[in-house]
Design an enzyme around this catalytic site. Structure first.
Site, PDB file in Angstrom:
ATOM      1  N   ASP A 270       0.837  -1.194   0.000  1.00 10.57           N
ATOM      2  CA  ASP A 270       0.000   0.000   0.000  1.00 10.57           C
ATOM      3  C   ASP A 270       0.874   1.246   0.000  1.00 10.57           C
ATOM      4  O   ASP A 270       1.934   1.269  -0.624  1.00 10.57           O
ATOM      5  CB  ASP A 270      -0.928  -0.051   1.220  1.00 10.57           C
ATOM      6  CG  ASP A 270      -2.285   0.545   0.953  1.00 10.57           C
ATOM      7  OD1 ASP A 270      -2.362   1.761   0.759  1.00 10.57           O
ATOM      8  OD2 ASP A 270      -3.287  -0.206   0.957  1.00 10.57           O
ATOM      9  N   HIS A 330      -3.592   5.752   3.740  1.00 13.69           N
ATOM     10  CA  HIS A 330      -4.385   4.592   3.344  1.00 13.69           C
ATOM     11  C   HIS A 330      -3.792   3.286   3.871  1.00 13.69           C
ATOM     12  O   HIS A 330      -4.503   2.422   4.401  1.00 13.69           O
ATOM     13  CB  HIS A 330      -4.456   4.569   1.811  1.00 13.69           C
ATOM     14  CG  HIS A 330      -5.397   3.566   1.226  1.00 13.69           C
ATOM     15  ND1 HIS A 330      -5.040   2.263   0.951  1.00 13.69           N
ATOM     16  CD2 HIS A 330      -6.700   3.694   0.839  1.00 13.69           C
ATOM     17  CE1 HIS A 330      -6.075   1.624   0.412  1.00 13.69           C
ATOM     18  NE2 HIS A 330      -7.094   2.470   0.336  1.00 13.69           N
ATOM     19  N   SER A 520     -11.286  -1.143  -0.386  1.00 11.19           N
ATOM     20  CA  SER A 520      -9.977  -1.153   0.283  1.00 11.19           C
ATOM     21  C   SER A 520     -10.127  -1.504   1.755  1.00 11.19           C
ATOM     22  O   SER A 520      -9.215  -2.070   2.364  1.00 11.19           O
ATOM     23  CB  SER A 520      -9.310   0.222   0.166  1.00 11.19           C
ATOM     24  OG  SER A 520      -8.797   0.443  -1.119  1.00 11.19           O
TER      25      SER A 520
END
Length: 852
Positions: A270, A330, A520
């Protein structure tokens, strides 16, 4: 709830009440519900159904409609005749059955009702007990019983001040053979009856069964010791509906089985990770920054061993955008869902509390390039990457909450090659299905969700619906769904997923938490569940993990499009059920269904039996036999599975020389949706159609000393019998023709036994069922299939070109079994005169039909 709480549903097998909500009941395997030794005994049952009447914008349910649905559900079960419902309180009603039903049918009725929309709870009361139930696996400790009084004119003197009188206790003592020391009033009009000492559940169940016969009791339940569910004390746990809510992953029950292990490593491929985030700092092990472009990385260099998230903010004009976009953090949000430090009185709880996270940084400013991502995948799985030191902590699970934004309609060769390499290394790849659901939402059109060998995860909301943005798949590229939130649809940020981020708009400033939506967020729920499963049972293969995950998934909200179609995957990930399947079921494979016929081709007018075989053999549920894979065959729907098999008889009433296309569909505790068998082509030929093929001559011999008959078609054996190699045997002069092996519908099994020495015995059967049973008999040795014959019809009639072959049994006379096979009615009559018993179809006992 601890692992011992499996036994809560077992109570249904032996006592009279089960109060479980729809969601809880669906989480427990049906095999547990039906455990016990009373499956086949018929008993009288009453079912009590509680209504769930919800009013408001979401749904309205009318009680009368729910009652009608419940009756229809019961009527759909063959052999069950529900009587007219009776009201049992403001929000409940009861239904009795007109006829006694078996435990298996009661279980099916229970499952049908608990799945009926509008039903909040179901209990069943058994009026009579035909046999004791063995529940040795139930490890609960029980302090007494909970009783419901049945107050009417026949129970005068049994109750006083809300509890039992001494006269009533004396009756119960006599019934149970146990000296109950006390009884006391409870809330809701119930009564607590204490044992003299704490008893194991299997003993308490026997006592409950015995006193259940008392006419002054409505029902009896166990007063067992309950343990708390493992609930974390993290500050924001109460906001994490995704872990514990009705449409969450069922975390608290799962954590009673496993909270993960530091031996399990999950790679989060990520944006990197916030190493200063307290919920993550102790969970990180190693990591690597794979971003080759310093401008994209924003850390001033290329690949290095620091996987810290330097921020992926975008200034105005960067990446083709016209507005400023703050850093998302994220990777940390995803990592927090997978394995944030939990039960530490801080921050959030995660799915897998004790697993370790290896961060792999591949996304930066404007996203990430494919080559960096592919390098990151290889490195995470412990595979070599040129110029990069080997990963000392290879990951078992790779979480990839990333993907292409432009549909390509195919998985590229480079991505597919990388996925294949990672799978071959023993790692699993979990990917987000994508967030293009409002435009082109087919997950198969994007990478890596469209690749083979990945677990693609779609997103659901807090009500069990597909999230409005989530990708889906009409080509079976989505495997499963998990909570991803949908706060914009509900205009409520708490309907998103809360996890670990930072307050900084560009670079990290201070640890913080945030609500985010997306596939996600759904993918790391699945990665965490897989990590829990591996921690609980490290020997699980990728295939076993996958099957345990998808086949135990929870059904979508029945009003959701995902419920009606399969484009959201198998269901919503269920951590508790997946752990149960992975840890308690050693098979862990797809339910396998096969279909076979004992008479194919069949002659018109004859009978054939279709048998569906279910693997694993301990699966429970039902089978429906189908035409062309879709239309149920009349009279052969919902056939109960027993010992891994379900069968149905058919009359070959209509000629079909090209064959009917038949299959079997299984629905039960080892499948989330239906599992279907192979297709069988069942032919039905005219009665006068002779088989095509060669014939053989069967010659009969007799051993006078043994008083035994023997028949054979084997040339070498005939020679030895004729030349005296096998001493004592002589021809009787009787012979008959048979078809060569494979030339006719029914192959004949031959068995041999020496268990009755000094006499030996042979036995022939053309019945596939009988052949299987004799194979399982240790007294008999299966030799081979030796020739074939044609089946007669149910009355023993043969085609015009064939004659009956009779089989007779000596009934064990002389100390050993012997059978005689003959086409002669005179011989048949002689043997019956000697006390032999005809075996077969029709009045004459026809084994089958052979050439004239």
């Amino acid at each position: 709830m601890t692992t011992q709480s499996l036994a809560r549903i077992w109570l249904f097998a032996a006592t009279v009440i089960l109060g479980v909500s729809i969601a809880e009941a669906k989480e427990e395997p049906a095999s547990i519900l039906l455990s016990g030794a009373t499956k086949t005994s018929t008993q009288t049952w009453t079912v009590h159904v509680g209504l769930e009447v919800v009013t408001g914008a979401i749904q309205e349910r009318d009680p009368a409609t729910v009652i009608d649905r419940s009756v229809d559900a019961l009527l759909s079960i063959g052999g069950v005749r529900p009587q007219f419902p009776r009201k049992a309180g403001r929000s409940a009603f009861s239904i009795s059955f007109a006829d006694p039903i078996t435990h298996e049918m009661a279980g099916r009725a229970y499952r049908k009702l608990q799945a009926t929309p509008g039903v909040a709870w179901v209990t069943m009361r058994r009026e009579s007990v035909a046999a004791e139930v063995s529940l040795a696996e139930d490890t609960r400790q029980v302090v007494g019983l909970i009783l419901a009084p049945r107050v009417n004119s026949d129970t005068v003197g049994m109750f006083s001040n809300g509890t039992l009188t001494e006269a009533a206790i004396a009756q119960l003592r006599a019934l149970a053979g146990h000296a109950f020391p006390s009884a006391s009033a409870m809330a809701g009009g119930m009564i607590a009856l204490r044992f003299t000492t704490t008893l194991p559940a299997h003993e308490a169940l026997k006592i409950a069964e015995r006193i259940g016969a008392a006419i002054f009791l409505e029902w009896v339940d166990l007063d067992d010791l309950n343990e708390t569910q493992l609930v974390p004390n993290d500050d924001f746990y109460s906001d994490q509906w995704n872990l514990f809510g009705p449409w969450g992953i069922n975390g608290p029950q799962a954590w009673d089985i496993s909270i993960g292990s530091p031996n399990v490593v999950v790679a989060v491929i990520d944006t990197g990770i916030l190493k200063t985030q307290p919920d993550l700092s102790t969970k990180i092990v190693g990591g690597y920054d794979m971003i080759t472009d310093p401008a994209r990385a924003r850390d001033g260099n290329g690949p290095d061993a620091d996987a810290s998230d330097a921020g992926n903010w975008r200034e105005i004009g960067e990446c083709g955008g016209s507005t400023f976009r703050a850093s998302s953090w994220h990777g940390s949000h995803v990592a927090g869902i997978v394995g944030a430090a939990s039960n530490n009185a801080y921050g959030i709880a995660s799915v897998a509390w004790n697993v370790r996270i290896v961060p792999v940084r591949v996304l930066g400013r404007c996203g990430g390039i494919r080559s960096d991502i592919i390098n990151g995948m290889h490195w995470a799985a412990g595979l070599a990457v040129p110029g990069i030191p080997a990963n000392p902590n290879p990951a078992r699970i790779l979480n990839m909450s990333l993907g292409s934004s432009i549909p390509t309609q195919t998985c590229s060769t480079s991505y597919q090659t990388a996925v294949d390499a990672v799978n071959a290394a023993g790692a699993m790849v979990v990917v987000a299905a994508g967030n293009n659901g409002k435009t082109i939402g087919e997950a198969g059109y994007y990478e890596p969700s469209g690749c083979n060998g990945v677990i693609a995860v779609a997103a659901t909301d807090h009500l069990g619906f597909q999230s409005s943005y989530s990708n889906f798949s009409n080509v079976f590229k989505v495997d499963i769904s998990a909570p991803g939130g949908d706060s914009s649809f509900y205009l409520d940020e708490t309907k998103a997923i809360y996890s670990t981020v930072d307050t900084g708009l560009r670079s990290p400033v201070a640890p913080f938490g945030a609500w985010l939506n997306g596939t996600s967020m759904a993918a790391p729920h699945v990665s965490g569940i897989l990590a829990l499963m591996i921690a609980a049972r490290p020997t699980l293969t990728n295939r076993q993990l996958y099957i345990s995950l998808i086949e135990t998934s929870r059904e979508f909200n029945t009003a959701s499009a995902c419920y009606r179609d399969s484009y959201c995957g198998w269901g919503i990930a269920n951590a508790h059920a997946a752990l149960l399947r992975a840890t308690l079921d050693p098979a862990n494979y797809f339910t396998d269904v096969t279909i076979a016929s004992n008479n194919n081709p069949a002659v018109v007018g004859s009978e054939y039996i279709l048998t569906a075989t279910i693997t694993p053999a301990n699966a429970t549920g039902n089978v429906t036999f189908l035409y062309s894979g879709s239309n149920p065959i009349s009279g052969c729907a919902n056939v109960s599975v027993f010992n891994g098999k379900a069968s149905c008889r058919f009359q070959a009433s209509q000629i079909n020389t090209t064959g009917y296309r038949l299959s079997a569909g299984y629905n039960g505790d080892y499948t989330h949706h239906w599992a279907y068998s192979n297709e069988l082509l069942q032919k039905v030929l005219p009665a006068n159609t002779p088989p095509v093929g060669t014939t053989q001559t069967a010659i009969e011999y007799y051993h006078a000393a043994f008083d035994h008959y023997f028949v054979t078609t084997i040339p070498g054996e005939i020679v030895k019998l004729d030349n005296g190699t096998f001493v004592g045997w002589a021809r009787t002069g009787q012979t008959f023709k048979v078809y060569s092996l494979g030339a006719a519908a029914a192959s004949v099994c031959r068995f041999f036994s020496t268990s009755f020495a000094p006499k030996s015995s042979h036995f022939y059967t053309a019945s596939a069922t009988e052949c299987a049973k004799v194979k399982a008999n240790s007294n008999w040795q299966f030799e081979a299939e030796v020739f074939s014959i044609v089946f007669s019809d149910a009355n023993g009639n043969c085609p015009v070109t064939n004659q009956p072959l009779y089989r007779l049994y000596n009934n064990g006379q002389g100390g050993a079994p012997n059978h005689r096979y003959t086409t002669s009615l005179a011989t048949r009559s002689t043997m019956i005169g000697k006390g032999w018993i005809p075996e077969g179809l029709g009045a004459l006992g026809v084994m089958g039909c052979v050439p004239i």
